[in-house]
Write a protein that holds these residues in place. Structure first.
Motif, PDB file in Angstrom:
ATOM      1  N   ARG A  67       0.815  -1.222   0.000  1.00  0.00           N
ATOM      2  CA  ARG A  67       0.000   0.000   0.000  1.00  0.00           C
ATOM      3  C   ARG A  67       0.846   1.269   0.000  1.00  0.00           C
ATOM      4  NH1 ARG A  67      -5.304  -0.865   0.435  1.00  0.00           N
ATOM      5  NH2 ARG A  67      -6.025  -2.868   1.237  1.00  0.00           N
ATOM      6  N   GLU A  68       2.108   1.143   0.345  1.00  0.00           N
ATOM      7  CA  GLU A  68       2.973   2.312   0.254  1.00  0.00           C
ATOM      8  C   GLU A  68       3.267   2.646  -1.203  1.00  0.00           C
ATOM      9  OE1 GLU A  68       6.441   1.580   2.505  1.00  0.00           O
ATOM     10  OE2 GLU A  68       5.404   1.458   4.436  1.00  0.00           O
ATOM     11  N   GLY A  69       3.490   1.605  -1.994  1.00  0.00           N
ATOM     12  CA  GLY A  69       3.741   1.827  -3.419  1.00  0.00           C
ATOM     13  C   GLY A  69       2.465   2.063  -4.201  1.00  0.00           C
ATOM     14  N   TRP A  70       1.395   1.293  -3.847  1.00  0.00           N
ATOM     15  CA  TRP A  70       0.100   1.438  -4.514  1.00  0.00           C
ATOM     16  C   TRP A  70      -0.961   1.678  -3.441  1.00  0.00           C
ATOM     17  CZ3 TRP A  70       2.416  -3.357  -6.762  1.00  0.00           C
ATOM     18  CH2 TRP A  70       3.048  -3.098  -7.964  1.00  0.00           C
ATOM     19  N   PRO A  71      -1.230   2.910  -3.108  1.00  0.00           N
ATOM     20  CA  PRO A  71      -2.163   3.184  -1.998  1.00  0.00           C
ATOM     21  C   PRO A  71      -3.573   2.682  -2.242  1.00  0.00           C
ATOM     22  CG  PRO A  71      -0.868   5.133  -2.578  1.00  0.00           C
ATOM     23  CD  PRO A  71      -0.635   4.128  -3.648  1.00  0.00           C
ATOM     24  N   THR A  72      -4.014   2.647  -3.492  1.00  0.00           N
ATOM     25  CA  THR A  72      -5.387   2.237  -3.784  1.00  0.00           C
ATOM     26  C   THR A  72      -5.377   1.101  -4.790  1.00  0.00           C
ATOM     27  OG1 THR A  72      -5.650   3.805  -5.616  1.00  0.00           O
ATOM     28  CG2 THR A  72      -6.189   4.597  -3.399  1.00  0.00           C
ATOM     29  N   GLU A  73      -6.502   0.384  -4.837  1.00  0.00           N
ATOM     30  CA  GLU A  73      -6.623  -0.712  -5.794  1.00  0.00           C
ATOM     31  C   GLU A  73      -6.610  -0.189  -7.222  1.00  0.00           C
ATOM     32  OE1 GLU A  73      -9.959  -3.135  -4.967  1.00  0.00           O
ATOM     33  OE2 GLU A  73      -9.484  -3.414  -2.853  1.00  0.00           O
ATOM     34  N   GLU A  74      -7.183   0.996  -7.427  1.00  0.00           N
ATOM     35  CA  GLU A  74      -7.216   1.544  -8.777  1.00  0.00           C
ATOM     36  C   GLU A  74      -5.816   1.846  -9.291  1.00  0.00           C
ATOM     37  OE1 GLU A  74      -9.027   2.490  -6.284  1.00  0.00           O
ATOM     38  OE2 GLU A  74     -11.051   1.878  -6.888  1.00  0.00           O
ATOM     39  N   GLU A  75      -4.896   2.189  -8.390  1.00  0.00           N
ATOM     40  CA  GLU A  75      -3.540   2.536  -8.810  1.00  0.00           C
ATOM     41  C   GLU A  75      -2.622   1.334  -8.918  1.00  0.00           C
ATOM     42  OE1 GLU A  75      -2.079   5.532  -6.220  1.00  0.00           O
ATOM     43  OE2 GLU A  75      -3.669   6.960  -6.686  1.00  0.00           O
ATOM     44  N   GLY A  76      -3.133   0.142  -8.650  1.00  0.00           N
ATOM     45  CA  GLY A  76      -2.325  -1.039  -8.890  1.00  0.00           C
ATOM     46  C   GLY A  76      -2.135  -1.964  -7.714  1.00  0.00           C
ATOM     47  N   ASP A  95      -1.595  -6.669   2.654  1.00  0.00           N
ATOM     48  CA  ASP A  95      -0.293  -6.001   2.679  1.00  0.00           C
ATOM     49  C   ASP A  95       0.567  -6.711   3.715  1.00  0.00           C
ATOM     50  OD1 ASP A  95       1.913  -4.389   2.853  1.00  0.00           O
ATOM     51  OD2 ASP A  95       0.788  -2.510   2.955  1.00  0.00           O
ATOM     52  N   TRP A  96       1.627  -7.402   3.256  1.00  0.00           N
ATOM     53  CA  TRP A  96       2.407  -8.223   4.176  1.00  0.00           C
ATOM     54  C   TRP A  96       3.104  -7.389   5.240  1.00  0.00           C
ATOM     55  CZ3 TRP A  96       1.640 -12.925   5.251  1.00  0.00           C
ATOM     56  CH2 TRP A  96       2.577 -13.662   5.980  1.00  0.00           C
ATOM     57  N   LYS A  97       3.317  -6.107   4.975  1.00  0.00           N
ATOM     58  CA  LYS A  97       3.942  -5.237   5.966  1.00  0.00           C
ATOM     59  C   LYS A  97       2.956  -4.831   7.059  1.00  0.00           C
ATOM     60  CE  LYS A  97       7.225  -3.192   2.678  1.00  0.00           C
ATOM     61  NZ  LYS A  97       7.683  -1.935   2.040  1.00  0.00           N
ATOM     62  N   ARG A  98       1.668  -5.000   6.791  1.00  0.00           N
ATOM     63  CA  ARG A  98       0.654  -4.544   7.742  1.00  0.00           C
ATOM     64  C   ARG A  98      -0.269  -5.683   8.176  1.00  0.00           C
ATOM     65  NH1 ARG A  98      -1.116   1.287   4.981  1.00  0.00           N
ATOM     66  NH2 ARG A  98       0.987   2.140   4.804  1.00  0.00           N
ATOM     67  N   ASP A  99      -1.227  -6.025   7.321  1.00  0.00           N
ATOM     68  CA  ASP A  99      -2.259  -6.984   7.715  1.00  0.00           C
ATOM     69  C   ASP A  99      -2.207  -8.253   6.883  1.00  0.00           C
ATOM     70  OD1 ASP A  99      -2.995  -5.891   5.317  1.00  0.00           O
ATOM     71  OD2 ASP A  99      -5.071  -5.471   5.869  1.00  0.00           O
ATOM     72  N   GLY A 100      -1.060  -8.545   6.260  1.00  0.00           N
ATOM     73  CA  GLY A 100      -0.983  -9.703   5.368  1.00  0.00           C
ATOM     74  C   GLY A 100      -1.256 -11.018   6.085  1.00  0.00           C
TER      75      GLY A 100
END
Length: 797
Positions: A259-268, A296-301
């Motif tokens: 989510r840091e690289g792609w904050p939203t689903e629309e952006e990838g 997101d494996w860094k957060r809630d993966g």
């Protein structure tokens, strides 16, 4: 003779029988109605007078086991109730309602007993139950990885998932249907083995497969791109069923994102996992067993993966009991799929059949009105000086359109605008769109040659290295809508150029760049040979036959010049509908003309041309080829379609060959594409000829040509492509066929004499045709390894 001694003559008996038949035919309707009325009245009377009418009891097992009680009608209901109470008290699997009935002593049986469980399971025979016990369920966990982290996650997940599926005691473990999950790396597996059909099992084993995919999304070239391309091509492959993975029990996908690289689903965020989930739904016939998981494996993966795992355990438990996804299971309904194959008209390009006329009005929308502005478009380009006062004669695609009342500013449109339905449809089929009207796509034979699994027929006939061949077109538009077209009817059609014209250098650089990108994506495919991969990074040949009509492009000669300047050979295919462009064409390495029928009506049925004067255009092109036969290597390309142009047309084809006198005649059986526009033209698999039928046709055509005094012979074949080559004796030297091309000599002649210079095909005739490619040898290069659809070696006889 009657008992009293009377005798009746046969004549009297015959007259009596005739009278009885005549009487029956005359009064049969009143007799039948009277009989039915009497029987109906009798039945109603008996039911009304029967005081011992029985009540319906929904206890089939008890009813069948108590036949004696049925005979005692007075006490039937009381005896059946006692049997029910006895059964319920002795059964270990009775429901709560039955227990309460036993405790209270109630005997009321006013309705059917409610039974819990799977109806389909109750109806199975004992033999089927025994088979189900032997059948096992194999969970396959696929993953992709760049750094190694996903591999660790996948293996840990598979171990925990397997422990959740298996039972605790040894006895339960022996009865469980689940095999230990297998973990497979997408960069190592053969996609044909797992994603064209479920894996094959050994004889005696009965294993059902369940697919799980753990996929991180990358914004760089990775195995994910190759995997996604394979899923797309499998779905669009005309030789493969649209749902080849339907036999598996189900599938589910979990995507890892950042989510840091792609904050939203629309952006990838997890965009590649979503794509895999979509294509798997199509390939499996919508057998999504559990919704797409994302984390997101860094957060809630870990939490999201755990929730996904628990849901799958429940689903697989239901599958073990019921044998399938069933109703009501999450994901078992129809998923909402995006990017449907049905492409709607975006108002800028032409699709499908011309609009039907009804009272002088067209049923189509305003998407065709711009064809009427051809005069103004030409004026805008400086081709005309004045707008004509009379309506311009246009093709039937504009017939019946009302004339515009007011002149509006003319805006020349793009043939395939970005994000249009046409653009989306072609790109999802694997095309890379260059500019606004050009495209490039990597050929399946290119992939096969990279892996040493065989090259296309052009290699056998003409010496083209398939892994060094680029398939492209400078014009995606076509003036035909052939019944056997592979392009699903998604490319635009038209009879005149009315779009923006891209410069040839933009097209040339764009198609090369995109071709090399697609070649680079093959580097991670198992089996690719390093030496051929290195050679593939140098384009040597260009097949201008991808889709549309390449000769339609206004700057085709400039584009050809750029190819030849980099010593890239040109194989241009046209459909014999543009004689003016054909007459202005400069040198090409080899010029193809599609000859799909031998007469006017057959050509109309097969090619479905848009031009009104299609037959006259066709014949003019043949006349031009006859004049060019000593300046160009010309080829007639015959595509045989059973029940269309195969039967009784040999003589007609021979007449066309006599008229055009091409250097070569390629005869190929049609390749059926089930999802193409052929469905509306009545084309099915029954129209695909067998190779033996193509061989018989070629032999008959050779005899018909010799009968006319034309010296053509069967020079080569490529059985795998169902293609055979007839060649003029101009290429038969010293008892050997010389169908191959000396490409270096061709470029030398171009440099010496220029693109308009004169030189004959014999001047760049290459070495003799290899023995393995000649008639009767099959045409498969012995240096390659032939494999079946599963990648298993096949011996070539």
């Amino acid at each position: 003779m009657f008992p009293n001694g009377w005798e009746v003559s046969p004549a009297i008996l015959g007259r009596v029988a005739d009278y009885a038949v005549e009487l029956w035919h005359e009064h049969r309707i009143p007799i039948i109605l009277s009989t039915l009325f009497i029987l109906g009245f009798l039945r109603i009377y008996l039911r009304l007078t029967d005081s011992r009418q029985e009540k319906l009891v929904a206890l089939p097992k008890v009813y069948n086991s108590e036949k004696k009680g049925l005979e005692e009608k007075k006490n039937k209901t009381e005896e059946l109730a006692k049997v029910v109470v006895k059964k319920v008290s002795s059964s270990e699997s009775s429901s709560g309602d039955d227990e309460r009935r036993k405790a209270t002593g109630k005997k009321k049986l006013g309705g059917p007993r409610r039974i819990k469980g799977d109806a389909n399971k109750r109806l199975r025979k004992e033999g089927d139950k025994q088979q189900d016990v032997k059948r096992k369920i194999q969970v396959l966990v696929f993953y992709s990885c760049l750094t190694g982290s996903t591999e660790k996650i996948a293996r840990q997940f598979a171990q925990e998932f397997g422990n959740s599926l298996t039972k605790s005691t040894e006895e339960e473990k022996a009865q469980t249907a689940f095999l230990p999950p297998q973990v497979l790396d997408l960069s190592e597996v053969d996609y044909d083995e797992y994603f064209i059909s479920p894996p094959k099992t050994e004889e005696g084993e009965k294993v059902d497969y369940f697919y799980l995919v753990l996929l991180p999304s990358f914004n760089i070239d990775s195995i994910n791109d190759t995997f996604l391309e394979h899923l797309q091509e499998t779905h669009h492959d005309f030789r493969i069923d649209t749902s080849p993975l339907a036999p598996i029990l189900g599938y589910s996908v979990f995507g890892f994102g950042d989510r840091e690289g792609w904050p939203t689903e629309e952006e990838g965020y997890c965009f590649q996992a979503k794509e895999v989930d979509k294509w798997m739904a199509k390939l499996t016939g919508r057998k999504r067993a559990y919704p797409l998981g994302m984390g997101d494996w860094k957060r809630d993966g870990k939490e999201r993966l755990g929730e996904w795992k628990n849901g799958l355990v429940d689903v697989l438990g239901q599958i073990e009991q019921n044998g399938g996804l069933g109703e009501g299971v999450p994901g078992s309904g129809d998923p909402i799929e995006s990017d449907d194959e049905e492409v709607e008209d975006d108002g800028e390009v032409l699709f499908d059949e011309p609009a039907e006329q009804n009272g002088g009005k067209s049923k189509s929308s305003g998407s065709l009105e711009d064809v009427e502005d051809i005069g103004r478009i030409m004026a805008a380009n400086g081709n005309t000086g004045k707008k004509p006062s009379a309506p311009i004669a246009v093709d039937f695609t504009t017939e019946g359109k009302p004339k515009r009342k007011a002149a509006a500013p003319i805006v020349i449109k793009e043939m395939v605008p970005k994000n249009s339905p046409t653009y989306n449809s072609l790109t999802k089929q694997g095309y890379a769109i260059v500019g606004s009207h050009s495209g490039v796509k990597i050929c399946r034979w290119t992939k096969s040659a990279l892996r040493g699994r065989g090259s296309c027929y052009k290699y056998s006939f003409y010496g083209i290295n398939s892994h060094q061949c680029m398939e492209t077109t400078p014009s995606l538009s076509c003036s035909n809508k052939c019944v056997f077209c592979w392009r699903h009817g998604t490319n635009p059609v038209g009879t005149t150029w009315r779009w923006v014209v891209d410069p040839p250098d933009l097209i040339f650089n764009g198609v090369k760049e995109n071709h090399y990108k697609k070649i680079k994506m093959m580097r991670g495919v198992p089996g690719v040979r390093a030496e051929r991969f290195a050679e593939a990074m140098r384009i040597r040949h260009c097949a201008l036959s991808l889709v549309g009509e390449p000769i339609f492009y206004p700057h085709i000669n400039e584009f050809l010049g750029m190819l030849h300047k980099e010593r890239i050979s040109s194989f241009l295919v046209c459909n014999a509908q543009h004689p003016d462009q054909l007459a202005a064409l400069q040198h090409v390495t080899q010029l193809y003309v599609s000859i799909d029928a031998s007469n006017k009506e057959s050509l109309r049925r097969i090619d479905r041309p848009l031009h009104r004067d299609f037959w006259e255009r066709f014949n003019r092109c043949l006349d031009i080829l006859r004049e060019r036969r000593f300046q160009q290597r010309t080829v007639f390309r015959l595509t045989l379609v059973k029940d269309f142009n195969l039967e009784d047309e040999v003589e007609g084809y021979a007449d066309l060959v006599q008229k055009g006198l091409p250097c070569f005649v390629e005869i190929k059986g049609v390749t059926y594409c089930g999802t193409s526009t052929s469905s509306s033209a009545g084309l099915t698999m029954q129209n695909v000829p067998f190779y033996t039928e193509v061989c018989d046709f070629v032999v008959a055509l050779e005899k018909a040509l010799k009968k006319r005094g034309l010296n053509y012979g069967i020079a080569a074949e490529h059985a795998h492509s169902c293609c055979i080559l007839l060649a003029s004796d101009r290429f038969y030297k010293e008892g050997k066929w010389h169908t191959r091309i000396d490409y270096e000599r061709f470029f030398e002649l171009l440099e010496e004499r220029g693109p308009d210079g004169e030189f004959t095909p014999e001047e760049y005739m290459g070495p003799e045709t290899p023995e393995w490619a000649t008639w009767g040898k099959g045409g498969f290069d012995p240096r390659d390894q032939r494999v079946d659809r599963k990648g298993r070696p096949v011996e070539v006889s």
